[in-house]
Design a protein around this motif. Sequence first.
Motif, short mmCIF file in Angstrom:
data_model
loop_
_atom_site.label_atom_id
_atom_site.label_comp_id
_atom_site.label_asym_id
_atom_site.label_seq_id
_atom_site.Cartn_x
_atom_site.Cartn_y
_atom_site.Cartn_z
N THR A 43 -66.72 38.09 8.15
CA THR A 43 -65.38 37.49 8.16
C THR A 43 -65.44 35.98 8.30
OG1 THR A 43 -64.54 39.52 9.16
CG2 THR A 43 -63.10 37.61 9.24
N THR A 44 -66.29 35.48 9.18
CA THR A 44 -66.41 34.04 9.39
C THR A 44 -66.91 33.34 8.13
OG1 THR A 44 -66.90 34.47 11.71
CG2 THR A 44 -67.41 32.27 10.88
N GLY A 45 -67.91 33.92 7.49
CA GLY A 45 -68.44 33.36 6.26
C GLY A 45 -67.42 33.36 5.15
N PHE A 46 -66.67 34.46 5.04
CA PHE A 46 -65.62 34.55 4.03
C PHE A 46 -64.60 33.44 4.24
CE2 PHE A 46 -61.27 35.95 3.19
CZ PHE A 46 -61.32 36.09 1.82
N GLU A 47 -64.15 33.26 5.46
CA GLU A 47 -63.15 32.23 5.74
C GLU A 47 -63.68 30.84 5.44
OE1 GLU A 47 -61.94 32.94 9.77
OE2 GLU A 47 -60.85 34.77 9.24
N ALA A 48 -64.97 30.60 5.70
CA ALA A 48 -65.56 29.30 5.41
C ALA A 48 -65.61 29.05 3.90
CB ALA A 48 -66.97 29.23 6.00
N VAL A 49 -66.05 30.04 3.15
CA VAL A 49 -66.15 29.89 1.70
C VAL A 49 -64.76 29.75 1.07
CG1 VAL A 49 -66.89 31.03 -0.43
CG2 VAL A 49 -68.37 31.09 1.57
N LEU A 50 -63.82 30.59 1.49
CA LEU A 50 -62.46 30.50 0.95
C LEU A 50 -61.83 29.16 1.31
CD1 LEU A 50 -60.21 31.86 -0.63
CD2 LEU A 50 -59.38 32.81 1.51
#
Length: 136
Positions: A43-50
């Motif tokens: 989830t953290t990685g997704f939010e960073a990329v998005l």
Amino acid sequence: MTVSRNQISLLHVAKAKLGLTDPEYRTVLVHLAGVTTSKELDTTGFEAVLGFFQYMGFAPLSARGANYGTRRGMASFAQIELIRTLWHEYTGGQAGEEELTKWLERCWKISSMRFLKAETAPKVITALKAMKSRAA
């Protein structure tokens, strides 16, 4: 926690909209989230990329109008949103909801989107598609 298919799809849509090549996309994944594929994201990685994609100019589509709920005999929310989207594409974003309402009043004798009947909605959609294709 891993991300959902919808979240992965959103990243792929952002990649396409931004015109990123596959190596550029993977570089973003590695540098921001420390993974090599989107399936490994948390989830953290997704939010960073998005967040990075949004910084680059990607804006996910969202509903722009009111949801009048499910009403028998009336146009569905999906039909209304499609009409709004087609209108936005036809006008190039220059005309808003007020102009759409005026067009509906003039051509279809409908004073508001909420009064659009289920049998009229496909006709309006077809008309907007035709107008859009003629304009292109």
